[in-house]
Design a protein around this motif. Structure first.
Motif, PDB file in Angstrom:
ATOM      1  N   CYS A 135       2.514 -73.497  47.194  1.00  0.00           N
ATOM      2  CA  CYS A 135       1.270 -74.148  47.606  1.00  0.00           C
ATOM      3  C   CYS A 135       0.036 -73.389  47.119  1.00  0.00           C
ATOM      4  N   ASN A 136      -0.937 -74.133  46.609  1.00  0.00           N
ATOM      5  CA  ASN A 136      -2.222 -73.581  46.176  1.00  0.00           C
ATOM      6  C   ASN A 136      -3.365 -74.339  46.825  1.00  0.00           C
ATOM      7  N   LEU A 137      -4.435 -73.644  47.149  1.00  0.00           N
ATOM      8  CA  LEU A 137      -5.705 -74.287  47.471  1.00  0.00           C
ATOM      9  C   LEU A 137      -6.505 -74.356  46.181  1.00  0.00           C
ATOM     10  N   LEU A 138      -7.183 -75.459  45.932  1.00  0.00           N
ATOM     11  CA  LEU A 138      -7.894 -75.674  44.671  1.00  0.00           C
ATOM     12  C   LEU A 138      -9.372 -75.926  44.906  1.00  0.00           C
ATOM     13  N   LEU A 139     -10.159 -75.527  43.919  1.00  0.00           N
ATOM     14  CA  LEU A 139     -11.583 -75.806  43.890  1.00  0.00           C
ATOM     15  C   LEU A 139     -11.942 -76.135  42.445  1.00  0.00           C
ATOM     16  N   ARG A 140     -12.581 -77.287  42.219  1.00  0.00           N
ATOM     17  CA  ARG A 140     -13.027 -77.695  40.885  1.00  0.00           C
ATOM     18  C   ARG A 140     -14.504 -78.031  40.941  1.00  0.00           C
ATOM     19  N   TYR A 141     -15.188 -77.782  39.794  1.00  0.00           N
ATOM     20  CA  TYR A 141     -16.612 -78.090  39.755  1.00  0.00           C
ATOM     21  C   TYR A 141     -17.068 -78.250  38.316  1.00  0.00           C
ATOM     22  N   LEU A 142     -18.125 -79.008  38.118  1.00  0.00           N
ATOM     23  CA  LEU A 142     -18.842 -79.151  36.864  1.00  0.00           C
ATOM     24  C   LEU A 142     -18.171 -80.145  35.910  1.00  0.00           C
ATOM     25  N   HIS A 143     -18.970 -80.709  35.053  1.00  0.00           N
ATOM     26  CA  HIS A 143     -18.488 -81.521  33.931  1.00  0.00           C
ATOM     27  C   HIS A 143     -19.408 -81.230  32.754  1.00  0.00           C
ATOM     28  N   ILE A 144     -18.812 -80.756  31.685  1.00  0.00           N
ATOM     29  CA  ILE A 144     -19.550 -80.514  30.444  1.00  0.00           C
ATOM     30  C   ILE A 144     -18.878 -81.338  29.371  1.00  0.00           C
ATOM     31  N   GLY A 145     -19.596 -82.308  28.820  1.00  0.00           N
ATOM     32  CA  GLY A 145     -19.003 -83.128  27.771  1.00  0.00           C
ATOM     33  C   GLY A 145     -19.589 -84.512  27.707  1.00  0.00           C
ATOM     34  N   TYR A 146     -18.814 -85.429  27.165  1.00  0.00           N
ATOM     35  CA  TYR A 146     -19.208 -86.812  26.945  1.00  0.00           C
ATOM     36  C   TYR A 146     -19.156 -87.598  28.257  1.00  0.00           C
ATOM     37  N   SER A 147     -20.168 -88.432  28.473  1.00  0.00           N
ATOM     38  CA  SER A 147     -20.178 -89.346  29.609  1.00  0.00           C
ATOM     39  C   SER A 147     -21.105 -90.502  29.283  1.00  0.00           C
ATOM     40  N   ASP A 148     -20.579 -91.711  29.345  1.00  0.00           N
ATOM     41  CA  ASP A 148     -21.459 -92.861  29.136  1.00  0.00           C
ATOM     42  C   ASP A 148     -21.813 -93.540  30.465  1.00  0.00           C
ATOM     43  N   ALA A 149     -21.755 -92.773  31.555  1.00  0.00           N
ATOM     44  CA  ALA A 149     -22.181 -93.261  32.867  1.00  0.00           C
ATOM     45  C   ALA A 149     -23.709 -93.203  32.962  1.00  0.00           C
ATOM     46  N   TYR A 150     -24.217 -93.844  33.983  1.00  0.00           N
ATOM     47  CA  TYR A 150     -25.656 -93.862  34.243  1.00  0.00           C
ATOM     48  C   TYR A 150     -26.025 -92.596  35.009  1.00  0.00           C
ATOM     49  N   HIS A 151     -26.869 -91.719  34.433  1.00  0.00           N
ATOM     50  CA  HIS A 151     -27.226 -90.443  35.057  1.00  0.00           C
ATOM     51  C   HIS A 151     -28.723 -90.281  35.304  1.00  0.00           C
ATOM     52  N   LEU A 152     -29.494 -91.334  35.227  1.00  0.00           N
ATOM     53  CA  LEU A 152     -30.943 -91.220  35.251  1.00  0.00           C
ATOM     54  C   LEU A 152     -31.491 -90.597  36.531  1.00  0.00           C
ATOM     55  N   ASN A 153     -31.012 -90.997  37.691  1.00  0.00           N
ATOM     56  CA  ASN A 153     -31.590 -90.536  38.950  1.00  0.00           C
ATOM     57  C   ASN A 153     -30.796 -89.422  39.616  1.00  0.00           C
ATOM     58  N   GLU A 154     -30.013 -88.670  38.871  1.00  0.00           N
ATOM     59  CA  GLU A 154     -29.208 -87.620  39.469  1.00  0.00           C
ATOM     60  C   GLU A 154     -29.964 -86.301  39.456  1.00  0.00           C
ATOM     61  N   ASP A 155     -29.718 -85.483  40.480  1.00  0.00           N
ATOM     62  CA  ASP A 155     -30.475 -84.248  40.673  1.00  0.00           C
ATOM     63  C   ASP A 155     -30.167 -83.180  39.626  1.00  0.00           C
ATOM     64  N   PHE A 156     -28.896 -82.869  39.406  1.00  0.00           N
ATOM     65  CA  PHE A 156     -28.552 -81.789  38.486  1.00  0.00           C
ATOM     66  C   PHE A 156     -27.666 -82.332  37.371  1.00  0.00           C
ATOM     67  N   CYS A 157     -28.283 -82.940  36.398  1.00  0.00           N
ATOM     68  CA  CYS A 157     -27.573 -83.447  35.235  1.00  0.00           C
ATOM     69  C   CYS A 157     -28.460 -83.209  34.027  1.00  0.00           C
ATOM     70  N   LEU A 158     -28.030 -82.322  33.150  1.00  0.00           N
ATOM     71  CA  LEU A 158     -28.790 -81.985  31.952  1.00  0.00           C
ATOM     72  C   LEU A 158     -28.241 -82.761  30.774  1.00  0.00           C
ATOM     73  N   GLY A 159     -29.120 -83.281  29.956  1.00  0.00           N
ATOM     74  CA  GLY A 159     -28.714 -84.035  28.773  1.00  0.00           C
ATOM     75  C   GLY A 159     -29.242 -85.446  28.843  1.00  0.00           C
ATOM     76  N   GLY A 160     -29.837 -85.880  27.756  1.00  0.00           N
ATOM     77  CA  GLY A 160     -30.439 -87.199  27.759  1.00  0.00           C
ATOM     78  C   GLY A 160     -29.576 -88.270  27.126  1.00  0.00           C
ATOM     79  N   GLY A 161     -28.557 -87.895  26.403  1.00  0.00           N
ATOM     80  CA  GLY A 161     -27.722 -88.882  25.723  1.00  0.00           C
ATOM     81  C   GLY A 161     -26.356 -88.976  26.353  1.00  0.00           C
ATOM     82  N   LYS A 162     -25.362 -89.026  25.510  1.00  0.00           N
ATOM     83  CA  LYS A 162     -23.988 -89.134  25.985  1.00  0.00           C
ATOM     84  C   LYS A 162     -23.367 -87.774  26.300  1.00  0.00           C
ATOM     85  N   PHE A 163     -23.994 -86.667  25.837  1.00  0.00           N
ATOM     86  CA  PHE A 163     -23.502 -85.329  26.165  1.00  0.00           C
ATOM     87  C   PHE A 163     -24.280 -84.813  27.365  1.00  0.00           C
ATOM     88  N   VAL A 164     -23.546 -84.427  28.426  1.00  0.00           N
ATOM     89  CA  VAL A 164     -24.201 -83.997  29.660  1.00  0.00           C
ATOM     90  C   VAL A 164     -23.569 -82.725  30.205  1.00  0.00           C
TER      91      VAL A 164
END
Length: 180
Positions: A135-164
């Motif tokens: 058994c393991n306890l897990l913790l995951r965080y962050l996404h660095i890479g391609y995303s074609d989701a809508y990120h305009l009104n998010e607090d901590f999201c860097l990147g203006g295009g598809k790379f965020v």
């Protein structure tokens, strides 16, 4: 008696400190978290999510699997499906730090009469803490890479295009893993 109990606790903690998870085998995970979406009228819509996964641990460093994510409680909920590979770049006693490469597709059809699906591919980081041989306890965080989701009104999201670089609360996952 006090010395005996102290000695038992000390020996037990030494044994647990050197415990590591089973090195290879099939595993299942159940992760969860919480996220918020800022709406166009500057209000926030919170939601919880469950993210089960199944995979195979090839050795102490490499694992691969498939995962899903189901959002609950928002005005609209995305269901996510994908595959990932994981590499543990640092291990010490019960703690393991890893990087994870994943590709996912999120589906939420019918929102405002359209298809609002999006895809992502990128890297995240995480940590595992061994509770024993299986058994393991897990913790995951962050996404660095391609995303074609809508990120305009998010607090901590860097990147203006598809790379965020997305460090919003929805990227934080806490979970448990069981290796067979």
């Amino acid at each position: 008696m006090r010395t005996f109990i102290t000695l038992l606790l000390f020996l037990g903690s030494c044994l647990l400190a050197s415990a590591q998870t089973k090195e290879r085998g099939l595993f299942i995970e159940l992760n969860g978290g919480y996220g918020q979406i800022e709406k166009f009228d500057n209000t926030h819509d919170g939601y919880g999510f469950w993210a089960p996964a199944i995979g195979y641990q090839f050795n102490s460093r490499w694992a691969a699997g498939i995962k899903t994510r189901f959002e609950l409680g928002a005005d609209y909920n995305f269901n996510t499906f994908g595959a990932y590979g994981q590499y543990a770049f640092w291990q010490k006693n019960r703690i393991k730090l890893f990087g994870e490469a994943a590709a996912t597709l999120s589906v939420c059809g019918g929102l405002d009469g359209g298809d609002n699906s999006y895809s992502e591919a990128g890297l995240s980081v995480g940590a595992a803490y061994s509770l024993g041989g299986h058994c393991n306890l897990l913790l995951r965080y962050l996404h660095i890479g391609y995303s074609d989701a809508y990120h305009l009104n998010e607090d901590f999201c860097l990147g203006g295009g598809k790379f965020v670089v997305d460090g919003n609360l929805k990227r934080l996952q806490v979970g448990v893993q069981w290796i067979f």
